[in-house]
Design a protein around this motif. Sequence first.
Motif, PDB file in Angstrom:
ATOM      1  N   LEU A 162      -8.325  -0.997  -8.398  1.00 31.64           N
ATOM      2  CA  LEU A 162      -8.445  -1.881  -7.235  1.00 31.64           C
ATOM      3  C   LEU A 162      -7.101  -2.552  -7.016  1.00 31.64           C
ATOM      4  O   LEU A 162      -6.514  -3.107  -7.949  1.00 31.64           O
ATOM      5  N   ILE A 163      -6.593  -2.507  -5.792  1.00 34.23           N
ATOM      6  CA  ILE A 163      -5.337  -3.159  -5.441  1.00 34.23           C
ATOM      7  C   ILE A 163      -5.654  -4.500  -4.793  1.00 34.23           C
ATOM      8  O   ILE A 163      -6.283  -4.548  -3.734  1.00 34.23           O
ATOM      9  N   ALA A 164      -5.228  -5.590  -5.419  1.00 34.89           N
ATOM     10  CA  ALA A 164      -5.451  -6.931  -4.872  1.00 34.89           C
ATOM     11  C   ALA A 164      -4.103  -7.515  -4.480  1.00 34.89           C
ATOM     12  O   ALA A 164      -3.360  -8.030  -5.326  1.00 34.89           O
ATOM     13  N   ASP A 165      -3.772  -7.413  -3.197  1.00 37.27           N
ATOM     14  CA  ASP A 165      -2.467  -7.857  -2.706  1.00 37.27           C
ATOM     15  C   ASP A 165      -2.613  -8.249  -1.246  1.00 37.27           C
ATOM     16  O   ASP A 165      -3.302  -7.561  -0.481  1.00 37.27           O
ATOM     17  N   ASN A 166      -1.979  -9.350  -0.849  1.00 33.68           N
ATOM     18  CA  ASN A 166      -2.155  -9.826   0.526  1.00 33.68           C
ATOM     19  C   ASN A 166      -1.215  -9.159   1.522  1.00 33.68           C
ATOM     20  O   ASN A 166      -1.241  -9.473   2.704  1.00 33.68           O
ATOM     21  N   HIS A 167      -0.386  -8.238   1.053  1.00 34.40           N
ATOM     22  CA  HIS A 167       0.520  -7.526   1.959  1.00 34.40           C
ATOM     23  C   HIS A 167      -0.052  -6.145   2.296  1.00 34.40           C
ATOM     24  O   HIS A 167      -0.153  -5.285   1.413  1.00 34.40           O
ATOM     25  N   PRO A 168      -0.408  -5.908   3.556  1.00 40.72           N
ATOM     26  CA  PRO A 168      -0.992  -4.618   3.954  1.00 40.72           C
ATOM     27  C   PRO A 168      -0.141  -3.422   3.564  1.00 40.72           C
ATOM     28  O   PRO A 168      -0.658  -2.395   3.131  1.00 40.72           O
ATOM     29  N   ILE A 169       1.174  -3.546   3.690  1.00 40.08           N
ATOM     30  CA  ILE A 169       2.043  -2.411   3.383  1.00 40.08           C
ATOM     31  C   ILE A 169       1.995  -2.051   1.904  1.00 40.08           C
ATOM     32  O   ILE A 169       2.119  -0.878   1.525  1.00 40.08           O
ATOM     33  N   VAL A 170       1.797  -3.053   1.051  1.00 42.57           N
ATOM     34  CA  VAL A 170       1.690  -2.787  -0.386  1.00 42.57           C
ATOM     35  C   VAL A 170       0.382  -2.073  -0.681  1.00 42.57           C
ATOM     36  O   VAL A 170       0.357  -1.075  -1.417  1.00 42.57           O
ATOM     37  N   ARG A 171      -0.704  -2.563  -0.103  1.00 42.18           N
ATOM     38  CA  ARG A 171      -2.014  -1.934  -0.325  1.00 42.18           C
ATOM     39  C   ARG A 171      -2.009  -0.486   0.153  1.00 42.18           C
ATOM     40  O   ARG A 171      -2.448   0.421  -0.556  1.00 42.18           O
TER      41      ARG A 171
ATOM     42  N   ILE B 209      -7.297  -3.476 -12.391  1.00 36.28           N
ATOM     43  CA  ILE B 209      -6.952  -4.217 -11.176  1.00 36.28           C
ATOM     44  C   ILE B 209      -5.446  -4.439 -11.153  1.00 36.28           C
ATOM     45  O   ILE B 209      -4.864  -4.906 -12.137  1.00 36.28           O
ATOM     46  N   LEU B 210      -4.820  -4.088 -10.051  1.00 28.83           N
ATOM     47  CA  LEU B 210      -3.409  -4.382  -9.834  1.00 28.83           C
ATOM     48  C   LEU B 210      -3.383  -5.676  -9.023  1.00 28.83           C
ATOM     49  O   LEU B 210      -3.705  -5.676  -7.834  1.00 28.83           O
ATOM     50  N   LEU B 211      -3.043  -6.799  -9.664  1.00 27.89           N
ATOM     51  CA  LEU B 211      -3.234  -8.131  -9.076  1.00 27.89           C
ATOM     52  C   LEU B 211      -1.920  -8.818  -8.731  1.00 27.89           C
ATOM     53  O   LEU B 211      -1.093  -9.077  -9.606  1.00 27.89           O
ATOM     54  N   GLU B 212      -1.760  -9.123  -7.453  1.00 31.02           N
ATOM     55  CA  GLU B 212      -0.596  -9.877  -6.978  1.00 31.02           C
ATOM     56  C   GLU B 212      -0.668 -11.320  -7.482  1.00 31.02           C
ATOM     57  O   GLU B 212      -1.726 -11.943  -7.470  1.00 31.02           O
TER      58      GLU B 212
ATOM     59  N   LYS C  33      -9.422  -2.064  -1.996  1.00 35.86           N
ATOM     60  CA  LYS C  33      -8.300  -2.951  -1.711  1.00 35.86           C
ATOM     61  C   LYS C  33      -8.850  -4.336  -1.395  1.00 35.86           C
ATOM     62  O   LYS C  33      -9.909  -4.467  -0.789  1.00 35.86           O
ATOM     63  N   ALA C  34      -8.111  -5.373  -1.815  1.00 34.05           N
ATOM     64  CA  ALA C  34      -8.519  -6.751  -1.544  1.00 34.05           C
ATOM     65  C   ALA C  34      -7.297  -7.547  -1.111  1.00 34.05           C
ATOM     66  O   ALA C  34      -6.221  -7.418  -1.705  1.00 34.05           O
ATOM     67  N   ALA C  35      -7.467  -8.371  -0.072  1.00 30.54           N
ATOM     68  CA  ALA C  35      -6.361  -9.171   0.440  1.00 30.54           C
ATOM     69  C   ALA C  35      -6.472 -10.639   0.023  1.00 30.54           C
ATOM     70  O   ALA C  35      -5.527 -11.403   0.185  1.00 30.54           O
ATOM     71  N   THR C  36      -7.632 -11.031  -0.517  1.00 26.83           N
ATOM     72  CA  THR C  36      -7.854 -12.410  -0.950  1.00 26.83           C
ATOM     73  C   THR C  36      -8.634 -12.414  -2.253  1.00 26.83           C
ATOM     74  O   THR C  36      -9.200 -11.390  -2.659  1.00 26.83           O
TER      75      THR C  36
END
Length: 209
Positions: A5-14, A51-54, A32-35
Motif C-alpha cells: 500500500l502506498i500512503a503518500d499525499n503526492h499523486p505523482i508519487v502514488r 506499507i510505504l508511508l510518507e 493507494k492512500a492520500a491521507t
Amino acid sequence: MVKVLIADNHPIVRKGIKSLFKNSTEIDVVGKAATTSELFDFISQEHVDVILLEMDLPEVNGITALRRLKKDFAEMKVIMFSSHSEDVYAVSTLRAGASGYLSKSVATNVIKDAIVKVANGGIYISNELAQRLAFDESTNKPRRFFRRLSTREVEVLKLLASGKRNKHVAEELNLNEKTVSTYKARLMRKLNVDNLVDLLQQAKALELL
C-alpha cells in the motif's frame, strides 16, 4: 507476491510507484492512500504486507501514524518514505516500529530491494547510514548525534514546526500540555536555544525539519 500500500499525499508519487511495479512478478501495489484516514480505512478492509508511508501524510504526522499502525496492526511492515534527513528520522522511525527508511532520492531498484527485504522480515536502511551509525568518519568513534533526540521529541518538534500550539500537540499525541512543555524544554536544551523561533531555525540548520 508482496502486497503493498502506498500512503503518500503526492499523486505523482502514488502513480509513479504503482507504474514502477506494474509488471512485477514480486510486488503488487494493491492500494493507494492520500491521507491517514484513507490509510487506516484501507488496511482495515484489505490485506497488506508492506506499507510505504510518507512522513508528512496529511491529518496525522508520520511517526504518530506509525505508532498507531504498530499498535492496531502489530504484524504490519512499514517502510518510511521521505525526503527528510535520513540521519535523524531513520533512527526515530525504526525506534517507533518501522521496518525500514527510504529516501525519496533513491534509485527505483532500491525501492524494490527494500520492499522485498522488509517483507521477508529484514530491516532496511541505506549502507551509508549503517556506516555512519557505527562510526564517525573522522574520529572512528560511535556517533552520538543520531541519539540526540528521542522519537517522541522528534514528533513534538515536527508538530511545533507545523505551527501547532502546545494544546494541539498534546491532543494529537495523547499527552497533557505539561508533558509537551517538558519536551519543548528538552528540545531547547539539546539544541542550545532559548525560544521557539531559534529552536525551529536550529532544527532546520541541522536538517531535523
